[in-house]
Motif scaffolding. Structure first.
Motif, PDB file in Angstrom:
ATOM      1  N   MET A   1      40.287  35.601  51.982  1.00 32.30           N
ATOM      2  CA  MET A   1      39.845  34.214  51.922  1.00 32.30           C
ATOM      3  C   MET A   1      40.330  33.611  50.609  1.00 32.30           C
ATOM      4  O   MET A   1      40.106  34.184  49.538  1.00 32.30           O
ATOM      5  CB  MET A   1      38.318  34.147  52.016  1.00 32.30           C
ATOM      6  CG  MET A   1      37.758  32.748  52.121  1.00 32.30           C
ATOM      7  SD  MET A   1      35.966  32.761  52.331  1.00 32.30           S
ATOM      8  CE  MET A   1      35.446  33.346  50.713  1.00 32.30           C
ATOM      9  N   THR A   2      40.988  32.426  50.685  1.00 30.82           N
ATOM     10  CA  THR A   2      41.551  31.832  49.481  1.00 30.82           C
ATOM     11  C   THR A   2      40.488  31.254  48.563  1.00 30.82           C
ATOM     12  O   THR A   2      40.695  31.143  47.360  1.00 30.82           O
ATOM     13  CB  THR A   2      42.534  30.716  49.837  1.00 30.82           C
ATOM     14  OG1 THR A   2      41.832  29.637  50.481  1.00 30.82           O
ATOM     15  CG2 THR A   2      43.657  31.229  50.737  1.00 30.82           C
ATOM     16  N   ASN A   3      39.347  30.808  49.126  1.00 35.65           N
ATOM     17  CA  ASN A   3      38.263  30.220  48.330  1.00 35.65           C
ATOM     18  C   ASN A   3      38.727  28.980  47.587  1.00 35.65           C
ATOM     19  O   ASN A   3      38.182  28.623  46.534  1.00 35.65           O
ATOM     20  CB  ASN A   3      37.695  31.269  47.358  1.00 35.65           C
ATOM     21  CG  ASN A   3      36.421  30.831  46.685  1.00 35.65           C
ATOM     22  OD1 ASN A   3      35.581  30.165  47.277  1.00 35.65           O
ATOM     23  ND2 ASN A   3      36.274  31.194  45.420  1.00 35.65           N
ATOM     24  N   ALA A   4      39.734  28.288  48.112  1.00 37.85           N
ATOM     25  CA  ALA A   4      40.264  27.093  47.457  1.00 37.85           C
ATOM     26  C   ALA A   4      39.269  25.947  47.561  1.00 37.85           C
ATOM     27  O   ALA A   4      38.605  25.766  48.581  1.00 37.85           O
ATOM     28  CB  ALA A   4      41.588  26.686  48.099  1.00 37.85           C
ATOM     29  N   ALA A   5      39.180  25.147  46.494  1.00 36.45           N
ATOM     30  CA  ALA A   5      38.195  24.075  46.433  1.00 36.45           C
ATOM     31  C   ALA A   5      38.495  22.935  47.395  1.00 36.45           C
ATOM     32  O   ALA A   5      37.576  22.308  47.931  1.00 36.45           O
ATOM     33  CB  ALA A   5      38.096  23.539  45.012  1.00 36.45           C
ATOM     34  N   ASP A   6      39.770  22.654  47.636  1.00 41.56           N
ATOM     35  CA  ASP A   6      40.116  21.525  48.513  1.00 41.56           C
ATOM     36  C   ASP A   6      40.099  21.903  49.988  1.00 41.56           C
ATOM     37  O   ASP A   6      39.682  21.104  50.837  1.00 41.56           O
ATOM     38  CB  ASP A   6      41.482  20.946  48.131  1.00 41.56           C
ATOM     39  CG  ASP A   6      42.584  21.989  48.148  1.00 41.56           C
ATOM     40  OD1 ASP A   6      42.271  23.204  48.171  1.00 41.56           O
ATOM     41  OD2 ASP A   6      43.762  21.594  48.130  1.00 41.56           O
ATOM     42  N   ASP A   7      40.538  23.113  50.314  1.00 42.45           N
ATOM     43  CA  ASP A   7      40.586  23.563  51.706  1.00 42.45           C
ATOM     44  C   ASP A   7      40.541  25.081  51.738  1.00 42.45           C
ATOM     45  O   ASP A   7      41.555  25.743  51.556  1.00 42.45           O
ATOM     46  CB  ASP A   7      41.861  23.045  52.389  1.00 42.45           C
ATOM     47  CG  ASP A   7      41.943  23.452  53.854  1.00 42.45           C
ATOM     48  OD1 ASP A   7      40.889  23.784  54.446  1.00 42.45           O
ATOM     49  OD2 ASP A   7      43.063  23.449  54.409  1.00 42.45           O
ATOM     50  N   ASN A   8      39.372  25.624  51.959  1.00 39.06           N
ATOM     51  CA  ASN A   8      39.216  27.078  52.021  1.00 39.06           C
ATOM     52  C   ASN A   8      39.936  27.607  53.261  1.00 39.06           C
ATOM     53  O   ASN A   8      39.795  27.062  54.352  1.00 39.06           O
ATOM     54  CB  ASN A   8      37.724  27.423  52.079  1.00 39.06           C
ATOM     55  CG  ASN A   8      37.453  28.889  51.867  1.00 39.06           C
ATOM     56  OD1 ASN A   8      38.318  29.640  51.432  1.00 39.06           O
ATOM     57  ND2 ASN A   8      36.229  29.310  52.153  1.00 39.06           N
ATOM     58  N   GLU A   9      40.697  28.685  53.096  1.00 37.69           N
ATOM     59  CA  GLU A   9      41.445  29.258  54.211  1.00 37.69           C
ATOM     60  C   GLU A   9      41.260  30.767  54.283  1.00 37.69           C
ATOM     61  O   GLU A   9      40.962  31.422  53.280  1.00 37.69           O
ATOM     62  CB  GLU A   9      42.945  28.973  54.066  1.00 37.69           C
ATOM     63  CG  GLU A   9      43.335  27.526  54.255  1.00 37.69           C
ATOM     64  CD  GLU A   9      44.831  27.345  54.209  1.00 37.69           C
ATOM     65  OE1 GLU A   9      45.362  26.551  55.019  1.00 37.69           O
ATOM     66  OE2 GLU A   9      45.492  27.998  53.363  1.00 37.69           O
ATOM     67  N   VAL A  10      41.465  31.300  55.493  1.00 38.33           N
ATOM     68  CA  VAL A  10      41.517  32.741  55.705  1.00 38.33           C
ATOM     69  C   VAL A  10      42.966  33.114  56.003  1.00 38.33           C
ATOM     70  O   VAL A  10      43.602  32.516  56.875  1.00 38.33           O
ATOM     71  CB  VAL A  10      40.609  33.179  56.868  1.00 38.33           C
ATOM     72  CG1 VAL A  10      40.762  34.676  57.135  1.00 38.33           C
ATOM     73  CG2 VAL A  10      39.153  32.839  56.554  1.00 38.33           C
ATOM     74  N   VAL A  11      43.499  34.085  55.272  1.00 37.16           N
ATOM     75  CA  VAL A  11      44.869  34.556  55.462  1.00 37.16           C
ATOM     76  C   VAL A  11      44.819  35.814  56.325  1.00 37.16           C
ATOM     77  O   VAL A  11      44.052  36.739  56.047  1.00 37.16           O
ATOM     78  CB  VAL A  11      45.541  34.861  54.111  1.00 37.16           C
ATOM     79  CG1 VAL A  11      46.973  35.345  54.322  1.00 37.16           C
ATOM     80  CG2 VAL A  11      45.516  33.625  53.215  1.00 37.16           C
ATOM     81  N   VAL A  12      45.637  35.852  57.379  1.00 34.38           N
ATOM     82  CA  VAL A  12      45.602  36.956  58.342  1.00 34.38           C
ATOM     83  C   VAL A  12      46.898  37.769  58.252  1.00 34.38           C
ATOM     84  O   VAL A  12      47.999  37.208  58.135  1.00 34.38           O
ATOM     85  CB  VAL A  12      45.417  36.422  59.779  1.00 34.38           C
ATOM     86  CG1 VAL A  12      45.522  37.560  60.795  1.00 34.38           C
ATOM     87  CG2 VAL A  12      44.077  35.716  59.902  1.00 34.38           C
ATOM     88  N   TYR A  13      46.735  39.094  58.323  1.00 32.63           N
ATOM     89  CA  TYR A  13      47.861  40.025  58.316  1.00 32.63           C
ATOM     90  C   TYR A  13      47.784  40.925  59.547  1.00 32.63           C
ATOM     91  O   TYR A  13      46.697  41.254  60.017  1.00 32.63           O
ATOM     92  CB  TYR A  13      47.817  40.932  57.074  1.00 32.63           C
ATOM     93  CG  TYR A  13      47.834  40.204  55.763  1.00 32.63           C
ATOM     94  CD1 TYR A  13      49.027  39.982  55.078  1.00 32.63           C
ATOM     95  CD2 TYR A  13      46.646  39.737  55.189  1.00 32.63           C
ATOM     96  CE1 TYR A  13      49.038  39.311  53.871  1.00 32.63           C
ATOM     97  CE2 TYR A  13      46.655  39.066  53.978  1.00 32.63           C
ATOM     98  CZ  TYR A  13      47.856  38.855  53.320  1.00 32.63           C
ATOM     99  OH  TYR A  13      47.861  38.189  52.122  1.00 32.63           O
ATOM    100  N   SER A  14      48.947  41.331  60.031  1.00 32.97           N
ATOM    101  CA  SER A  14      48.992  42.389  61.046  1.00 32.97           C
ATOM    102  C   SER A  14      49.180  43.721  60.329  1.00 32.97           C
ATOM    103  O   SER A  14      49.735  43.780  59.229  1.00 32.97           O
ATOM    104  CB  SER A  14      50.135  42.159  62.037  1.00 32.97           C
ATOM    105  OG  SER A  14      51.389  42.244  61.369  1.00 32.97           O
ATOM    106  N   ARG A  15      48.697  44.792  60.949  1.00 31.17           N
ATOM    107  CA  ARG A  15      48.846  46.134  60.397  1.00 31.17           C
ATOM    108  C   ARG A  15      49.723  46.969  61.310  1.00 31.17           C
ATOM    109  O   ARG A  15      49.425  47.140  62.489  1.00 31.17           O
ATOM    110  CB  ARG A  15      47.477  46.811  60.239  1.00 31.17           C
ATOM    111  CG  ARG A  15      47.572  48.282  59.811  1.00 31.17           C
ATOM    112  CD  ARG A  15      46.212  48.910  59.595  1.00 31.17           C
ATOM    113  NE  ARG A  15      45.403  48.992  60.800  1.00 31.17           N
ATOM    114  CZ  ARG A  15      45.457  49.987  61.677  1.00 31.17           C
ATOM    115  NH1 ARG A  15      46.343  50.960  61.527  1.00 31.17           N
ATOM    116  NH2 ARG A  15      44.660  49.997  62.738  1.00 31.17           N
TER     117      ARG A  15
END
Length: 358
Positions: A1-15
């Protein structure tokens, strides 16, 4: 989770089968994170991002907008669909825990902080649960807004108890949860070690807690960290020490991760750039895998390891200092092999928080 103040986002990766990570997308929570703090690890917590028990949903805190977001996870795990957001029931949510149709959050701000519950519908939608909000210890501290600096909230395996660690007071709050999903008042108890931080229950109900041993907020005693284990009395939430203050021999242990088979426990030593592993006994006792120096894995100076998540035989570590994720293979006796170049980078080092995997 970026926890950015303007737009929090979840970054997804494949394994990949060999553990290698590949970035596949970013998905907005629709809320705001806390943004850039004076130091890394702005939320100072574990489990700001969690998967549901059935892996169908992902939940994320929005510390800047006082909300919790719910995502539906695609069958292949490679994309997220935002279901909805709901109020966290307080100010500055930092940690989450889920059991069945209940999702609880601990809020760090607002005059001492609190816990509050939400219900999770069949489609993942969140709704605040009336009558579920309870205070934390309420002990005054020198921190802003008299916050007790909660770090972790966790359900016991049967859902009958909620436990919260408080860094600023060295207290642990345990709540007995009623049949209606609402908790009673906290049973406030001293932690056996100073500055309890990360915590988790194993499947048998043993409660494992890391202790930073800080002389002041964010000032850990060098090489003075420890991990403790407890059993809990179901009817009252009373903590019973099993292994108290087992040394990590390293600095600022934070996140706790237990292997699915309940055999091993790992903690990230944030100020040392290392991981310490412990053998978890059938009676809940803890024994260091590396009693000489406490280093089960060395990530490197300045790596600032925060969170961990287990996926298959792999342990992934969120390294804020590098703005990335490091990958390790879990060996048969609990040792860790660093899978160099199998991790990932490109995350916002100053704000990134939370990691979950399956």
């Amino acid at each position: 989770m970026t926890n950015a103040a303007d737009d929090n986002e979840v970054v997804v990766y494949s394994r990949a089968v060999n553990g290698r990570l590949t970035r596949v997308g970013e998905f907005s929570t629709g809320g705001q994170g806390s943004g850039t703090p004076p130091v890394r690890d702005p939320l100072g917590s574990q489990d700001a991002l969690i998967l549901s028990d059935d892996l169908r949903f992902l939940f994320a805190v929005n510390a800047g907008s006082n909300e919790v977001s719910s995502f539906r996870v695609a069958a292949d795990g490679l994309s997220l669909t935002l279901v909805n957001k709901a109020s966290s029931g307080g100010v500055r949510p930092v940690s989450l825990t889920q059991h069945g149709a209940l999702l609880y959050v601990v809020n760090a701000g607002g005059g001492g902080g609190n816990i509050s519950g939400l219900t999770v519908a069949a489609d993942g939608a969140l709704r605040p649960l009336s009558g579920s909000t309870q205070p934390l210890s309420g002990t005054d501290t020198p921190l802003p807004d008299n916050t007790v600096a909660p770090a972790s909230i966790r359900f016991s395996p049967d859902g009958g108890l909620l436990a919260v660690t408080e860094k600023a007071t060295s207290l642990i709050d345990v709540y007995v949860v009623g049949s209606d999903g609402r908790p009673g008042p906290p049973n406030v108890q001293p932690s056996v070690g100073r500055t309890p931080f990360g915590a988790d229950f194993d499947s048998r109900g043993f409660y494992i807690v890391s202790e930073t041993n800080a002389t002041a907020p964010r000032t850990p005693v060098p090489d003075g960290g420890s991990v403790s284990s407890y059993s809990l009395t179901a009817t009252t939430g009373t903590l019973n020490v099993i292994s108290g203050e087992v040394p990590t021999e390293e600095s600022a242990p934070c996140w706790i991760q237990i292997t699915p088979d309940d055999r091993y426990v790992y903690t990230t030593n944030t100020a040392s750039g290392t991981i310490t592993g412990f053998r978890l006994g059938a009676n809940g006792s803890l024994t260091s895998l590396d009693p000489g120096d406490g280093i089960t894995a060395d990530i490197g100076d300045g790596s600032v390891p925060l969170g961990m998540a287990i996926s298959g035989r792999f342990l992934y570590v969120l390294t804020a200092g590098e703005g990335g994720v490091s990958a390790f293979r879990i060996r048969n006796q609990g040792g860790l092999t660093n899978l160099r170049n199998f991790g990932a980078g490109g995350l916002p080092a100053e704000t990134v928080e939370g990691i979950a995997a399956f």
